[in-house]
Design a protein around this motif. Structure first.
Motif, PDB file in Angstrom:
ATOM      1  N   PHE A   1       0.836  -1.194   0.000  1.00 28.45           N
ATOM      2  CA  PHE A   1       0.000   0.000   0.000  1.00 28.45           C
ATOM      3  C   PHE A   1       0.870   1.243   0.000  1.00 28.45           C
TER       4      PHE A   1
ATOM      5  N   TYR B   1       0.650   5.230   1.470  1.00 28.43           N
ATOM      6  CA  TYR B   1      -0.047   6.187   2.325  1.00 28.43           C
ATOM      7  C   TYR B   1       0.619   7.552   2.188  1.00 28.43           C
TER       8      TYR B   1
ATOM      9  N   SER C   1      -2.603  13.250   9.974  1.00 29.38           N
ATOM     10  CA  SER C   1      -2.544  11.797  10.098  1.00 29.38           C
ATOM     11  C   SER C   1      -2.252  11.166   8.728  1.00 29.38           C
TER      12      SER C   1
ATOM     13  N   LEU D   1      -4.706   6.688   3.186  1.00 28.11           N
ATOM     14  CA  LEU D   1      -4.383   5.672   2.183  1.00 28.11           C
ATOM     15  C   LEU D   1      -4.574   6.251   0.784  1.00 28.11           C
TER      16      LEU D   1
ATOM     17  N   MET E   1       1.630  -5.857   4.028  1.00 31.98           N
ATOM     18  CA  MET E   1       0.980  -6.835   4.879  1.00 31.98           C
ATOM     19  C   MET E   1       1.418  -8.205   4.374  1.00 31.98           C
TER      20      MET E   1
ATOM     21  N   LEU F   1       0.361  -4.684   9.732  1.00 24.61           N
ATOM     22  CA  LEU F   1       0.721  -3.788   8.638  1.00 24.61           C
ATOM     23  C   LEU F   1       1.970  -3.037   9.043  1.00 24.61           C
TER      24      LEU F   1
ATOM     25  N   PHE G   1       5.284  -0.442   8.083  1.00 27.52           N
ATOM     26  CA  PHE G   1       5.556   0.735   7.276  1.00 27.52           C
ATOM     27  C   PHE G   1       7.046   0.911   7.034  1.00 27.52           C
TER      28      PHE G   1
ATOM     29  N   TYR H   1      -9.562  -5.354  13.286  1.00 23.84           N
ATOM     30  CA  TYR H   1      -8.408  -5.104  14.138  1.00 23.84           C
ATOM     31  C   TYR H   1      -8.287  -3.617  14.431  1.00 23.84           C
TER      32      TYR H   1
ATOM     33  N   TYR I   1      -5.280  -0.833  15.996  1.00 26.35           N
ATOM     34  CA  TYR I   1      -3.830  -0.778  16.080  1.00 26.35           C
ATOM     35  C   TYR I   1      -3.364   0.456  16.850  1.00 26.35           C
TER      36      TYR I   1
ATOM     37  N   TYR J   1       0.263   2.675  16.696  1.00 25.38           N
ATOM     38  CA  TYR J   1       1.555   2.902  16.087  1.00 25.38           C
ATOM     39  C   TYR J   1       2.261   4.042  16.820  1.00 25.38           C
TER      40      TYR J   1
ATOM     41  N   GLN K   1       5.305   7.018  16.297  1.00 23.12           N
ATOM     42  CA  GLN K   1       6.129   7.735  15.329  1.00 23.12           C
ATOM     43  C   GLN K   1       7.024   8.707  16.067  1.00 23.12           C
TER      44      GLN K   1
ATOM     45  N   LEU L   1       6.545   4.821  10.851  1.00 22.87           N
ATOM     46  CA  LEU L   1       5.642   4.321  11.877  1.00 22.87           C
ATOM     47  C   LEU L   1       6.076   2.947  12.356  1.00 22.87           C
TER      48      LEU L   1
ATOM     49  N   LEU M   1       4.871  -0.319  14.418  1.00 20.08           N
ATOM     50  CA  LEU M   1       3.721  -1.019  14.970  1.00 20.08           C
ATOM     51  C   LEU M   1       4.029  -1.419  16.409  1.00 20.08           C
TER      52      LEU M   1
ATOM     53  N   TYR N   1      -1.533  -4.440  18.547  1.00 20.66           N
ATOM     54  CA  TYR N   1      -2.839  -4.419  17.911  1.00 20.66           C
ATOM     55  C   TYR N   1      -3.738  -5.379  18.683  1.00 20.66           C
TER      56      TYR N   1
ATOM     57  N   PHE O   1      -0.365   6.906  17.194  1.00 16.91           N
ATOM     58  CA  PHE O   1      -1.526   6.866  16.313  1.00 16.91           C
ATOM     59  C   PHE O   1      -2.371   5.633  16.597  1.00 16.91           C
TER      60      PHE O   1
ATOM     61  N   GLY P   1      -5.082  -4.265   5.480  1.00 15.31           N
ATOM     62  CA  GLY P   1      -4.163  -3.227   5.045  1.00 15.31           C
ATOM     63  C   GLY P   1      -4.772  -1.857   4.905  1.00 15.31           C
ATOM     64  N   LYS P   2      -6.071  -1.778   4.843  1.00 13.58           N
ATOM     65  CA  LYS P   2      -6.714  -0.470   4.720  1.00 13.58           C
ATOM     66  C   LYS P   2      -7.060   0.022   6.116  1.00 13.58           C
ATOM     67  N   LEU P   3      -6.347   1.022   6.557  1.00 17.43           N
ATOM     68  CA  LEU P   3      -6.533   1.541   7.898  1.00 17.43           C
ATOM     69  C   LEU P   3      -6.976   2.996   7.855  1.00 17.43           C
TER      70      LEU P   3
ATOM     71  N   PHE Q   1      -6.636   6.220  10.225  1.00 13.13           N
ATOM     72  CA  PHE Q   1      -5.813   6.647  11.336  1.00 13.13           C
ATOM     73  C   PHE Q   1      -6.438   7.834  12.057  1.00 13.13           C
ATOM     74  N   GLY Q   2      -6.202   7.886  13.359  1.00 13.59           N
ATOM     75  CA  GLY Q   2      -6.497   9.091  14.105  1.00 13.59           C
ATOM     76  C   GLY Q   2      -5.453  10.145  13.824  1.00 13.59           C
ATOM     77  N   GLN Q   3      -5.650  11.311  14.402  1.00 19.47           N
ATOM     78  CA  GLN Q   3      -4.741  12.415  14.120  1.00 19.47           C
ATOM     79  C   GLN Q   3      -3.460  12.358  14.941  1.00 19.47           C
TER      80      GLN Q   3
END
Lengths: 114, 112
Positions: free
Chosen positions: A33, A35, A42, A45, A96, A103, A105, B31, B33, B35, B37, B43, B45, B48, B88, B98-100, B102-104
């Motif tokens: 992916f 991002y 934040s 994607l 992934m 996931l 990065f 799921y 998560y 993270y 930073q 990022l 991990l 989770y 995060f 894989g599609k997440l 995210f919060g700020q």
């Protein structure tokens, strides 16, 4: 976990030019992916890089602006085309592994457009 | 649409516990998560949790999930100055790996 290498780590570019970012993984992964993290924001994607076929883009992102290649299971590129200052962001590759919910990065590419 | 909310800042003293909170909207998330930073870095991990779990503990980290309230928290015990970073929270979009979203991010500042 997977080791993800991104190049370049940072770049400063002129508006109107294009930059291609490379992402190399040390093992075959099922999903890759891209991002974007805009300054102070934040992560969002951009797209899913599909091996051997066109990438799947999220709402607000188009192939003409962010063409993506994924020729095999360990490598992908993201191009930021016809750049403007609004494209200044960190671009991150993520992967992934098969059967995993994790996931991971890469360290990201910090892009500044003047 | 899906949304993840976090408070922006948290300041604690070294040795105290830190609790970072997060709320999310997608009840079908598989799921959730956390993270970390650090400045100038990508990022990492941290941990989770599967959506059918209430709690997960991993060394100094404890994740609590209240699925009814769609509330997730990360507790860091014995917080150290090296824990200073942005944290995060992220939720998976349904079962789309894989599609997440995210919060700020919550900036944690640990004072000696």
């Amino acid at each position: 976990s997977a080791v993800i290498s991104q190049k370049p780590s940072r770049d400063i570019c002129q508006r109107g030019t294009s930059l291609t970012i490379q992402c190399q993984v040390d093992s075959q992964v099922t999903m890759m992916f891209w991002y974007r993290q805009q300054p102070g924001q934040s992560l969002t994607l951009i797209a899913t890089a599909n091996q051997g076929s066109e990438a799947t883009y999220e709402s607000g992102f188009v192939i003409d602006k962010f063409p993506i290649s994924r020729p095999n299971l360990t490598f992908s590129t993201l191009t930021v085309s016809n750049m403007s200052p609004e494209d200044s962001s960190i671009y991150l590759c993520s992967v992934m592994t098969g059967g995993s919910e994790k996931l991971f990065f890469g360290s990201g590419t910090q892009l500044s457009v003047l | 649409g899906e949304d993840v909310e976090q408070s922006l800042f948290l300041s604690v003293r070294e040795g105290d516990s830190s609790v970072i909170n997060c709320t999310y909207t997608d009840s079908s998330s598989t799921y959730l998560y956390w993270y970390k930073q650090e400045p100038g870095a990508g990022l990492q991990l941290l941990t989770y949790i599967f959506s059918n779990m209430d709690m997960k503990q991993d060394q100094r980290l404890t994740v609590l999930l209240n699925k009814k309230d769609k509330h997730l928290s990360l507790r860091i015990a014995d917080t150290q100055t090296g824990d200073s970073a942005i944290y995060f929270c992220a939720e998976s979009i349904g079962n789309q790996g894989g599609k997440l979203i995210f919060g700020q991010g919550t900036e944690l500042s640990v004072k000696p």
